[in-house]
Design a protein around this motif. Structure first.
Motif, PDB file in Angstrom:
ATOM      1  N   GLY A 173      39.355  46.798  70.349  1.00 44.27           N
ATOM      2  CA  GLY A 173      38.276  46.092  70.726  1.00 44.27           C
ATOM      3  C   GLY A 173      39.052  46.775  71.899  1.00 44.27           C
ATOM      4  N   SER A 174      39.013  45.976  72.988  1.00 46.33           N
ATOM      5  CA  SER A 174      39.206  46.601  74.189  1.00 46.33           C
ATOM      6  C   SER A 174      39.272  44.825  75.370  1.00 46.33           C
ATOM      7  CB  SER A 174      37.925  46.850  75.006  1.00 46.33           C
ATOM      8  OG  SER A 174      35.902  46.146  75.600  1.00 46.33           O
ATOM      9  N   GLY A 175      39.201  43.612  74.898  1.00 47.65           N
ATOM     10  CA  GLY A 175      39.318  42.806  75.604  1.00 47.65           C
ATOM     11  C   GLY A 175      39.653  41.146  74.684  1.00 47.65           C
ATOM     12  N   PHE A 176      39.174  40.274  75.426  1.00 46.62           N
ATOM     13  CA  PHE A 176      40.020  38.982  74.261  1.00 46.62           C
ATOM     14  C   PHE A 176      38.357  38.777  73.356  1.00 46.62           C
ATOM     15  CE2 PHE A 176      41.316  36.861  78.524  1.00 46.62           C
ATOM     16  CZ  PHE A 176      42.364  37.682  78.013  1.00 46.62           C
ATOM     17  N   ALA A 177      39.179  37.765  72.334  1.00 41.79           N
ATOM     18  CA  ALA A 177      38.323  37.868  71.613  1.00 41.79           C
ATOM     19  C   ALA A 177      38.360  35.693  71.103  1.00 41.79           C
ATOM     20  CB  ALA A 177      38.662  38.204  70.222  1.00 41.79           C
ATOM     21  N   TRP A 178      37.979  35.633  69.754  1.00 43.27           N
ATOM     22  CA  TRP A 178      38.308  34.212  69.612  1.00 43.27           C
ATOM     23  C   TRP A 178      38.084  33.697  68.286  1.00 43.27           C
ATOM     24  CZ3 TRP A 178      36.537  31.238  73.607  1.00 43.27           C
ATOM     25  CH2 TRP A 178      35.887  31.866  74.816  1.00 43.27           C
ATOM     26  N   LEU A 179      38.880  33.072  68.013  1.00 41.75           N
ATOM     27  CA  LEU A 179      39.578  32.218  66.839  1.00 41.75           C
ATOM     28  C   LEU A 179      38.058  32.188  66.078  1.00 41.75           C
ATOM     29  CD1 LEU A 179      41.787  30.253  65.129  1.00 41.75           C
ATOM     30  CD2 LEU A 179      39.867  29.836  63.957  1.00 41.75           C
ATOM     31  N   GLY A 180      37.517  32.697  64.470  1.00 38.64           N
ATOM     32  CA  GLY A 180      36.100  32.164  64.066  1.00 38.64           C
ATOM     33  C   GLY A 180      35.530  33.248  62.883  1.00 38.64           C
ATOM     34  N   GLY A 181      34.757  32.894  62.503  1.00 36.63           N
ATOM     35  CA  GLY A 181      33.858  33.607  61.261  1.00 36.63           C
ATOM     36  C   GLY A 181      33.700  32.460  59.742  1.00 36.63           C
ATOM     37  N   GLY A 183      35.498  31.989  55.300  1.00 32.20           N
ATOM     38  CA  GLY A 183      36.812  32.178  54.740  1.00 32.20           C
ATOM     39  C   GLY A 183      37.750  31.418  54.744  1.00 32.20           C
ATOM     40  N   ASP A 184      38.687  33.180  54.815  1.00 30.86           N
ATOM     41  CA  ASP A 184      39.727  33.344  55.880  1.00 30.86           C
ATOM     42  C   ASP A 184      39.780  33.675  56.982  1.00 30.86           C
ATOM     43  OD1 ASP A 184      41.688  33.714  53.287  1.00 30.86           O
ATOM     44  OD2 ASP A 184      41.337  35.279  52.766  1.00 30.86           O
ATOM     45  N   LEU A 185      40.428  32.425  57.739  1.00 28.39           N
ATOM     46  CA  LEU A 185      39.292  32.973  59.233  1.00 28.39           C
ATOM     47  C   LEU A 185      40.240  33.983  59.751  1.00 28.39           C
ATOM     48  CD1 LEU A 185      38.994  28.862  60.607  1.00 28.39           C
ATOM     49  CD2 LEU A 185      37.819  31.035  59.411  1.00 28.39           C
ATOM     50  N   ASN A 186      39.256  34.832  60.947  1.00 29.84           N
ATOM     51  CA  ASN A 186      39.161  36.312  61.039  1.00 29.84           C
ATOM     52  C   ASN A 186      39.547  36.126  63.237  1.00 29.84           C
ATOM     53  OD1 ASN A 186      36.726  36.545  59.425  1.00 29.84           O
ATOM     54  ND2 ASN A 186      37.115  37.935  61.312  1.00 29.84           N
ATOM     55  N   ILE A 187      39.616  37.271  63.672  1.00 38.97           N
ATOM     56  CA  ILE A 187      39.105  37.681  65.373  1.00 38.97           C
ATOM     57  C   ILE A 187      37.435  37.513  64.679  1.00 38.97           C
ATOM     58  CG2 ILE A 187      39.539  39.293  66.926  1.00 38.97           C
ATOM     59  CD1 ILE A 187      42.529  40.364  65.426  1.00 38.97           C
ATOM     60  N   VAL A 188      36.898  37.502  65.983  1.00 39.55           N
ATOM     61  CA  VAL A 188      35.421  37.736  66.196  1.00 39.55           C
ATOM     62  C   VAL A 188      35.486  37.934  67.502  1.00 39.55           C
ATOM     63  CG1 VAL A 188      34.633  35.957  64.454  1.00 39.55           C
ATOM     64  CG2 VAL A 188      35.314  35.232  66.521  1.00 39.55           C
ATOM     65  N   ASN A 189      34.435  38.791  67.842  1.00 36.82           N
ATOM     66  CA  ASN A 189      34.179  39.397  69.448  1.00 36.82           C
ATOM     67  C   ASN A 189      32.963  38.307  69.662  1.00 36.82           C
ATOM     68  OD1 ASN A 189      36.109  41.523  69.019  1.00 36.82           O
ATOM     69  ND2 ASN A 189      35.953  42.431  68.000  1.00 36.82           N
ATOM     70  N   SER A 190      32.106  38.398  68.475  1.00 39.43           N
ATOM     71  CA  SER A 190      31.109  37.531  69.514  1.00 39.43           C
ATOM     72  C   SER A 190      30.998  36.197  69.758  1.00 39.43           C
ATOM     73  CB  SER A 190      29.508  37.757  68.261  1.00 39.43           C
ATOM     74  OG  SER A 190      28.928  36.538  69.003  1.00 39.43           O
ATOM     75  N   THR A 191      31.044  35.791  70.612  1.00 36.93           N
ATOM     76  CA  THR A 191      30.572  33.936  70.783  1.00 36.93           C
ATOM     77  C   THR A 191      30.258  33.314  69.703  1.00 36.93           C
ATOM     78  OG1 THR A 191      28.934  34.488  72.471  1.00 36.93           O
ATOM     79  CG2 THR A 191      31.394  34.541  73.575  1.00 36.93           C
ATOM     80  N   ASP A 192      28.795  33.908  69.266  1.00 38.00           N
ATOM     81  CA  ASP A 192      27.996  32.823  68.731  1.00 38.00           C
ATOM     82  C   ASP A 192      28.699  32.694  67.158  1.00 38.00           C
ATOM     83  OD1 ASP A 192      25.692  33.584  70.230  1.00 38.00           O
ATOM     84  OD2 ASP A 192      25.128  35.084  69.173  1.00 38.00           O
ATOM     85  N   GLN A 193      29.549  33.866  66.814  1.00 39.47           N
ATOM     86  CA  GLN A 193      30.561  32.849  65.553  1.00 39.47           C
ATOM     87  C   GLN A 193      32.259  32.632  66.268  1.00 39.47           C
ATOM     88  OE1 GLN A 193      30.571  37.821  64.340  1.00 39.47           O
ATOM     89  NE2 GLN A 193      29.740  36.624  62.375  1.00 39.47           N
ATOM     90  N   ALA A 194      31.918  32.284  67.037  1.00 47.20           N
ATOM     91  CA  ALA A 194      33.465  31.439  67.325  1.00 47.20           C
ATOM     92  C   ALA A 194      33.035  29.696  66.953  1.00 47.20           C
ATOM     93  CB  ALA A 194      33.443  31.358  69.107  1.00 47.20           C
ATOM     94  N   LEU A 195      34.194  29.356  66.535  1.00 47.10           N
ATOM     95  CA  LEU A 195      33.876  28.093  65.630  1.00 47.10           C
ATOM     96  C   LEU A 195      34.607  27.208  66.917  1.00 47.10           C
ATOM     97  CD1 LEU A 195      35.682  29.327  62.379  1.00 47.10           C
ATOM     98  CD2 LEU A 195      33.441  28.160  62.948  1.00 47.10           C
ATOM     99  N   ALA A 196      34.225  25.581  66.824  1.00 45.30           N
ATOM    100  CA  ALA A 196      34.325  24.820  67.359  1.00 45.30           C
ATOM    101  C   ALA A 196      35.722  24.330  66.649  1.00 45.30           C
ATOM    102  CB  ALA A 196      32.849  23.824  67.494  1.00 45.30           C
ATOM    103  N   MET A 197      36.999  23.937  67.234  1.00 45.60           N
ATOM    104  CA  MET A 197      37.953  23.196  66.174  1.00 45.60           C
ATOM    105  C   MET A 197      37.902  21.576  67.124  1.00 45.60           C
ATOM    106  SD  MET A 197      42.183  24.322  66.763  1.00 45.60           S
ATOM    107  CE  MET A 197      41.299  26.189  65.673  1.00 45.60           C
ATOM    108  N   GLY A 198      38.871  20.741  66.291  1.00 49.84           N
ATOM    109  CA  GLY A 198      39.843  19.837  66.525  1.00 49.84           C
ATOM    110  C   GLY A 198      40.696  19.481  66.536  1.00 49.84           C
ATOM    111  N   GLY A 199      40.959  17.861  66.295  1.00 48.24           N
ATOM    112  CA  GLY A 199      42.294  18.230  65.871  1.00 48.24           C
ATOM    113  C   GLY A 199      42.677  16.315  66.341  1.00 48.24           C
ATOM    114  N   SER A 200      43.924  16.377  65.190  1.00 45.61           N
ATOM    115  CA  SER A 200      44.578  14.745  65.760  1.00 45.61           C
ATOM    116  C   SER A 200      46.325  14.709  66.293  1.00 45.61           C
ATOM    117  CB  SER A 200      44.124  13.904  64.601  1.00 45.61           C
ATOM    118  OG  SER A 200      44.923  14.609  63.152  1.00 45.61           O
TER     119      SER A 200
END
Length: 278
Positions: A173-181, A183-200
């Motif tokens: 690609g040519s810029g930043f990306a997002w963690l998403g998808g 199954g095995d999570l992967n690089i996504v370039n579309s913000t619609d596929q970016a996953l919200a994350m939580g944690g403890s």
């Protein structure tokens, strides 16, 4: 800090009466002027890279901030860096207030270290994997998938969510990306596929850790790999999570001229070295 400024045309030499040196200066100014759009005002103009430096927010959309030479971008502010502009303590991030926050901040960047001391990165394709071929991916914790300014410089609260902006991005690609998808999570370039994350907040070996989930589900390793390695995946059980030590590092700038490291923290903006289009 300089604010936006513009030069009226009357200050430029007339092309009819200009001397050869004047014409040379004009041509030099054209070559040194990199166009960009301000992320907050949407004003278009150019950054005089002779006296300033352009930090891209989104290179594909032409959105960036211009800072004076010697300063770096924090959030959308141009500041003089401390300690060389780097954030690198090597210590795992701990909660600022136990039971209130997770210790990580919106707008800040981190690398994730597994409990067996291997960094989360990319495999030879686009999947996220512990101890992969390209380890130590830098992630920016974002409260939104547009400008990454929501709640900037504030601690992520307990039960809070965020998005993981991949500062290295798709190698093709040519810029930043997002963690998403899925199954095995992967690089996504579309913000619609970016996953919200939580944690403890958790603790292992005397070090603070954050056990990540993907609300409303949890997180797990979706398939077996070589010992020490692990993929990221979404679990149906919200109690399932994956532990990582979070270490704060400098964010990456998509500067056209040189690879720099920046440390974003605030959401205010003032571009400098900016020449408005006339």
């Amino acid at each position: 800090m300089k604010a936006f400024y513009s030069f009226p045309l009357l200050f430029l030499p007339s092309l009819v009466s200009a001397t050869p040196s004047d014409l040379t200066t004009i041509e030099l100014d054209k070559r040194a002027c990199t166009p960009f759009k301000n992320p907050l005002t949407n004003a278009s103009g150019c950054c005089d890279i002779v006296s300033a430096q352009l930090f891209w927010v989104d290179i594909l959309l032409g959105i960036g901030v211009c800072c004076p030479i010697g300063q770096v971008l924090e959030g959308f502010n141009c500041v003089t860096p401390s300690s060389g502009g780097s954030v690198c303590s090597g210590k795992a991030v701990c909660a600022n207030k136990t039971g209130v926050d997770l210790g990580i901040k919106y707008g800040h960047c981190y690398v994730l270290l597994s409990l067996n001391n291997n960094y989360l990165g990319h495999d030879n394709a686009l999947k996220y994997v512990v101890m992969g071929e390209n380890p130590g991916v830098v992630f920016r914790v974002c409260g939104d998938t547009t400008t990454c300014t929501t709640s900037a410089d504030q601690y992520v609260p307990v039960n809070g969510t965020w998005y993981m902006q991949d500062q290295m991005g798709d190698p093709n690609g040519s810029g930043f990306a997002w963690l998403g998808g899925a199954g095995d999570l992967n690089i996504v370039n579309s913000t619609d596929q970016a996953l919200a994350m939580g944690g403890s907040s958790t603790c292992f070996g005397g070090n603070c850790a954050i056990c990540i989930t993907f609300p409303p589900g949890g997180a797990h390793a979706p398939c077996p790999l070589t010992p020490g390695q692990s993929h990221l995946g979404i679990a149906a059980n919200p109690n399932s999570c994956q532990n990582f030590y979070w270490q704060e590092v400098s964010c990456r700038s998509e500067n056209q001229l040189a690879e720099c490291q920046i440390s974003p923290s605030t959401a205010k903006s003032e571009s400098v070295g900016y020449v408005a289009q006339v």
